[in-house]
Design a protein around this motif. Sequence first.
Motif, PDB file in Angstrom:
ATOM      1  N   GLN A  73       0.829  -1.206   0.000  1.00 56.17           N
ATOM      2  CA  GLN A  73       0.000   0.000   0.000  1.00 56.17           C
ATOM      3  C   GLN A  73       0.865   1.258   0.000  1.00 56.17           C
ATOM      4  O   GLN A  73       0.647   2.177  -0.797  1.00 56.17           O
ATOM      5  CB  GLN A  73      -0.921  -0.011   1.217  1.00 56.17           C
ATOM      6  CG  GLN A  73      -1.806   1.209   1.334  1.00 56.17           C
ATOM      7  CD  GLN A  73      -2.603   1.205   2.637  1.00 56.17           C
ATOM      8  OE1 GLN A  73      -2.919   0.152   3.184  1.00 56.17           O
ATOM      9  NE2 GLN A  73      -2.918   2.395   3.129  1.00 56.17           N
ATOM     10  N   TYR A  74       1.859   1.282   0.883  1.00 53.75           N
ATOM     11  CA  TYR A  74       2.730   2.458   0.955  1.00 53.75           C
ATOM     12  C   TYR A  74       3.565   2.624  -0.315  1.00 53.75           C
ATOM     13  O   TYR A  74       3.805   3.742  -0.763  1.00 53.75           O
ATOM     14  CB  TYR A  74       3.649   2.381   2.177  1.00 53.75           C
ATOM     15  CG  TYR A  74       2.981   2.783   3.461  1.00 53.75           C
ATOM     16  CD1 TYR A  74       2.449   4.058   3.628  1.00 53.75           C
ATOM     17  CD2 TYR A  74       2.879   1.889   4.522  1.00 53.75           C
ATOM     18  CE1 TYR A  74       1.822   4.438   4.804  1.00 53.75           C
ATOM     19  CE2 TYR A  74       2.253   2.248   5.710  1.00 53.75           C
ATOM     20  CZ  TYR A  74       1.731   3.526   5.844  1.00 53.75           C
ATOM     21  OH  TYR A  74       1.120   3.890   7.010  1.00 53.75           O
ATOM     22  N   GLN A  75       4.001   1.509  -0.902  1.00 50.49           N
ATOM     23  CA  GLN A  75       4.777   1.619  -2.140  1.00 50.49           C
ATOM     24  C   GLN A  75       3.919   2.213  -3.247  1.00 50.49           C
ATOM     25  O   GLN A  75       4.391   3.039  -4.036  1.00 50.49           O
ATOM     26  CB  GLN A  75       5.329   0.254  -2.560  1.00 50.49           C
ATOM     27  CG  GLN A  75       6.299   0.357  -3.726  1.00 50.49           C
ATOM     28  CD  GLN A  75       6.883  -0.987  -4.137  1.00 50.49           C
ATOM     29  OE1 GLN A  75       6.243  -2.029  -3.988  1.00 50.49           O
ATOM     30  NE2 GLN A  75       8.103  -0.965  -4.651  1.00 50.49           N
ATOM     31  N   GLY A  76       2.656   1.798  -3.310  1.00 49.85           N
ATOM     32  CA  GLY A  76       1.742   2.377  -4.297  1.00 49.85           C
ATOM     33  C   GLY A  76       1.507   3.860  -4.060  1.00 49.85           C
ATOM     34  O   GLY A  76       1.393   4.649  -5.003  1.00 49.85           O
ATOM     35  N   GLU A  77       1.460   4.243  -2.796  1.00 48.91           N
ATOM     36  CA  GLU A  77       1.197   5.644  -2.448  1.00 48.91           C
ATOM     37  C   GLU A  77       2.420   6.532  -2.684  1.00 48.91           C
ATOM     38  O   GLU A  77       2.307   7.642  -3.193  1.00 48.91           O
ATOM     39  CB  GLU A  77       0.778   5.710  -0.978  1.00 48.91           C
ATOM     40  CG  GLU A  77       0.414   7.082  -0.481  1.00 48.91           C
ATOM     41  CD  GLU A  77      -0.044   7.059   0.973  1.00 48.91           C
ATOM     42  OE1 GLU A  77      -0.015   8.125   1.601  1.00 48.91           O
ATOM     43  OE2 GLU A  77      -0.419   5.970   1.485  1.00 48.91           O
ATOM     44  N   TRP A  78       3.609   6.028  -2.319  1.00 50.64           N
ATOM     45  CA  TRP A  78       4.812   6.850  -2.349  1.00 50.64           C
ATOM     46  C   TRP A  78       5.766   6.510  -3.486  1.00 50.64           C
ATOM     47  O   TRP A  78       6.759   7.204  -3.701  1.00 50.64           O
ATOM     48  CB  TRP A  78       5.552   6.739  -1.010  1.00 50.64           C
ATOM     49  CG  TRP A  78       4.783   7.370   0.101  1.00 50.64           C
ATOM     50  CD1 TRP A  78       4.008   6.744   1.031  1.00 50.64           C
ATOM     51  CD2 TRP A  78       4.687   8.767   0.376  1.00 50.64           C
ATOM     52  NE1 TRP A  78       3.439   7.656   1.875  1.00 50.64           N
ATOM     53  CE2 TRP A  78       3.842   8.922   1.495  1.00 50.64           C
ATOM     54  CE3 TRP A  78       5.233   9.909  -0.213  1.00 50.64           C
ATOM     55  CZ2 TRP A  78       3.533  10.155   2.036  1.00 50.64           C
ATOM     56  CZ3 TRP A  78       4.928  11.139   0.329  1.00 50.64           C
ATOM     57  CH2 TRP A  78       4.085  11.255   1.444  1.00 50.64           C
ATOM     58  N   ALA A 118      13.577  -0.809  -1.085  1.00 46.69           N
ATOM     59  CA  ALA A 118      12.986  -0.331   0.167  1.00 46.69           C
ATOM     60  C   ALA A 118      11.837  -1.245   0.584  1.00 46.69           C
ATOM     61  O   ALA A 118      11.711  -1.606   1.757  1.00 46.69           O
ATOM     62  CB  ALA A 118      12.496   1.111   0.002  1.00 46.69           C
ATOM     63  N   ALA A 119      11.020  -1.668  -0.388  1.00 47.24           N
ATOM     64  CA  ALA A 119       9.892  -2.554  -0.084  1.00 47.24           C
ATOM     65  C   ALA A 119      10.392  -3.893   0.458  1.00 47.24           C
ATOM     66  O   ALA A 119       9.817  -4.441   1.408  1.00 47.24           O
ATOM     67  CB  ALA A 119       9.035  -2.765  -1.330  1.00 47.24           C
ATOM     68  N   HIS A 120      11.462  -4.427  -0.120  1.00 43.93           N
ATOM     69  CA  HIS A 120      12.047  -5.687   0.358  1.00 43.93           C
ATOM     70  C   HIS A 120      12.458  -5.566   1.821  1.00 43.93           C
ATOM     71  O   HIS A 120      12.096  -6.414   2.651  1.00 43.93           O
ATOM     72  CB  HIS A 120      13.267  -6.049  -0.506  1.00 43.93           C
ATOM     73  CG  HIS A 120      14.156  -7.098   0.076  1.00 43.93           C
ATOM     74  ND1 HIS A 120      13.864  -8.440   0.016  1.00 43.93           N
ATOM     75  CD2 HIS A 120      15.335  -7.001   0.741  1.00 43.93           C
ATOM     76  CE1 HIS A 120      14.827  -9.134   0.614  1.00 43.93           C
ATOM     77  NE2 HIS A 120      15.731  -8.280   1.057  1.00 43.93           N
ATOM     78  N   ASN A 121      13.194  -4.523   2.145  1.00 41.91           N
ATOM     79  CA  ASN A 121      13.655  -4.340   3.525  1.00 41.91           C
ATOM     80  C   ASN A 121      12.479  -4.164   4.481  1.00 41.91           C
ATOM     81  O   ASN A 121      12.477  -4.699   5.595  1.00 41.91           O
ATOM     82  CB  ASN A 121      14.619  -3.157   3.608  1.00 41.91           C
ATOM     83  CG  ASN A 121      15.964  -3.467   2.965  1.00 41.91           C
ATOM     84  OD1 ASN A 121      16.380  -4.626   2.890  1.00 41.91           O
ATOM     85  ND2 ASN A 121      16.640  -2.435   2.499  1.00 41.91           N
ATOM     86  N   MET A 122      11.462  -3.440   4.044  1.00 40.67           N
ATOM     87  CA  MET A 122      10.276  -3.263   4.874  1.00 40.67           C
ATOM     88  C   MET A 122       9.537  -4.586   5.076  1.00 40.67           C
ATOM     89  O   MET A 122       9.014  -4.859   6.166  1.00 40.67           O
ATOM     90  CB  MET A 122       9.353  -2.218   4.242  1.00 40.67           C
ATOM     91  CG  MET A 122       9.921  -0.798   4.258  1.00 40.67           C
ATOM     92  SD  MET A 122       8.946   0.356   3.261  1.00 40.67           S
ATOM     93  CE  MET A 122       7.489   0.543   4.291  1.00 40.67           C
TER      94      MET A 122
END
Length: 196
Positions: A46-51, A57-61
Amino acid sequence: MWVVKIGGSLSHDPALRHWLSELCEVGGGRVVIVPGGGDFADKVRQYQGEWNFDDLAAHNMCLLAMTQYALLMQGVSPELVIASSEAKIRRTLRDGHVAVWVPTALMRDTPDTMSNWDTTSDSLAAWLSTMLNAERLIVVKSCPIAADDPLETLAASGVVDRKFVDYVTDANYVVELLDKSNVALMRDRLLNIPVM
């Protein structure tokens, strides 16, 4: 040693407590649990789509999402031991406990083959199984799974991630997918009770 990956889809399911209870009862000294990402990882999407940040970064998150689920599991079953390294996993098993792996050591500064959405906790469980020279990998899902479902079909339909088949094709361990209702089968396998 067995690696048991418990899907994030069980994070709101009463079956999770049953799985953890059974694994703690019969898996001490033998089992490493790999947590999925569940809705913790869904928030990352969701955050990747928003930002619009990159997959690194998504992998680490998502590794931190898996860590949150691991901590949830330990909160439900306090006898579980959180382990972030091979040494801690092996020490936990030697002490007769069940380890829950937190994959924070796989956080990356630069992209690699793991840092994308094709590689999820399913593939990370396979990677860990290879690294630990496990004898069996069980992947627990909330959806029904037939014993004869080919892995390629399960990957194509999104039951496991797209890279999972690549990770397990030449595996020297048994790979088995079970749905959440098969906790008794897992218990019998761990206790070496023949299945009729």
